[in-house]
Design an enzyme around this catalytic site. Structure first.
Site, short mmCIF file in Angstrom:
data_model
loop_
_atom_site.label_atom_id
_atom_site.label_comp_id
_atom_site.label_asym_id
_atom_site.label_seq_id
_atom_site.Cartn_x
_atom_site.Cartn_y
_atom_site.Cartn_z
N SER A 47 10.84 -39.36 -14.26
CA SER A 47 10.14 -38.67 -15.34
C SER A 47 8.64 -38.62 -15.05
CB SER A 47 10.37 -39.38 -16.69
OG SER A 47 9.61 -40.58 -16.75
N SER A 49 6.11 -39.68 -16.96
CA SER A 49 5.33 -40.51 -17.89
C SER A 49 4.14 -41.19 -17.24
CB SER A 49 6.23 -41.56 -18.54
OG SER A 49 6.65 -42.52 -17.60
N LYS A 110 6.34 -48.59 -16.38
CA LYS A 110 5.12 -48.29 -17.14
C LYS A 110 4.01 -49.21 -16.65
CE LYS A 110 7.51 -45.60 -19.96
NZ LYS A 110 7.37 -44.12 -19.97
N SER A 202 4.81 -39.85 -22.82
CA SER A 202 5.35 -41.14 -22.39
C SER A 202 5.97 -41.87 -23.57
CB SER A 202 4.23 -42.01 -21.78
OG SER A 202 4.71 -43.31 -21.49
#
Length: 256
Positions: A47, A49, A110, A202
């Protein structure tokens, strides 16, 4: 009689060759399992994010030893023990892979922005830690995609966290995105607050229903280096397309 002995010798040689091949394969699998469990695990970015730091199609090595080992260091997360052994706490600014607390099985990646005991809040797109605004400097624009997949230019900033870690973030929806103004989060003991660098695209600790704060036990490892990168929508197995689909300039870049 001699022909029978020759045939028997050939059969034994063939059997011995097959057995040696099986041994080599088993040994290679065991070595790979040990490396993946205790040293490095490959991880791909599915993704956007963490754009612009990490792009869809990046492949990383994640160091498993950086934070010690928990049940989630092992394939399928068997309940061998609780907590962590040889634990080393993450630093603010690390990009970490962790198991989603909601199901303890889905891998997320993250950036660590909040440590145990911190307060975290977003005010008009600016990250605040322990009541202080994090330094943010506009450095230009970045081309990304909006919610409908259209290319757009968005503001890009260099953010410097307490402790000195500096990285780049983007604000796809300016400073009025859904998560650009929040209440104050208090980071629980033994937990970490995680956010993406693509702040308006995100799903992270700001969304307590989807992610929330991450227990120390759920950390899998720290992202270290990009070992391969291919353009979004391209197939890595199409080797003949690599000259124009592989992002050669990203390979072997450290993750910061």
């Amino acid at each position: 009689m001699d022909e029978a002995r020759v045939d028997e010798t050939k059969k034994k040689a063939e059997q011995g060759g097959i057995l040696e091949t099986v041994k080599v394969i088993v040994q290679a699998l065991l070595i790979a399992l040990v490396v993946r469990t205790f040293l490095f695990q490959p991880f791909n970015i599915p993704s956007g994010s963490l754009i612009p730091t990490l792009l869809i199609g990046d492949y990383l090595f994640v160091s498993k030893y950086s934070y010690g080992y928990s049940r989630y260091s092992f394939p399928f997360g068997p309940p061998l023990f609780s907590g962590r052994i040889f634990g080393s706490e993450p630093k603010r600014g690390d990009i970490a892979v962790f198991k989603l607390p909601k199901d303890n099985s889905t891998d997320y990646i993250k950036r660590v922005v909040g440590l145990p005991g911190d307060t975290i809040q977003m005010i008009d797109g600016v990250l605040h830690i322990n009541g202080e605004a994090v330094k943010r400097e506009r450095i230009g624009n970045y081309v990304t995609q909006d919610s409908w997949g259209r290319d757009i230019e968005v503001p890009m900033y260099r953010e410097t966290l307490p402790g000195g870690t500096s990285h780049v973030v983007i604000e796809r929806d300016g400073d009025r995105g859904y998560w650009d103004n929040t209440y104050v989060y208090k980071v629980q003991p033994g937990h970490y607050f995680m956010m993406g660098d693509n702040r308006d695209n995100s799903t992270d600790s700001r969304d307590e229903n989807a992610v929330g704060q991450v227990p120390f036990e759920n950390l899998v490892g720290r992202a270290e280096i990009i070992f391969f990168s291919i353009g979004e929508g391209s197939a890595g197995w199409k080797v003949w397309e690599w000259p124009w689909t592989v992002r050669w300039e990203r390979i072997f870049n450290p993750v910061k």
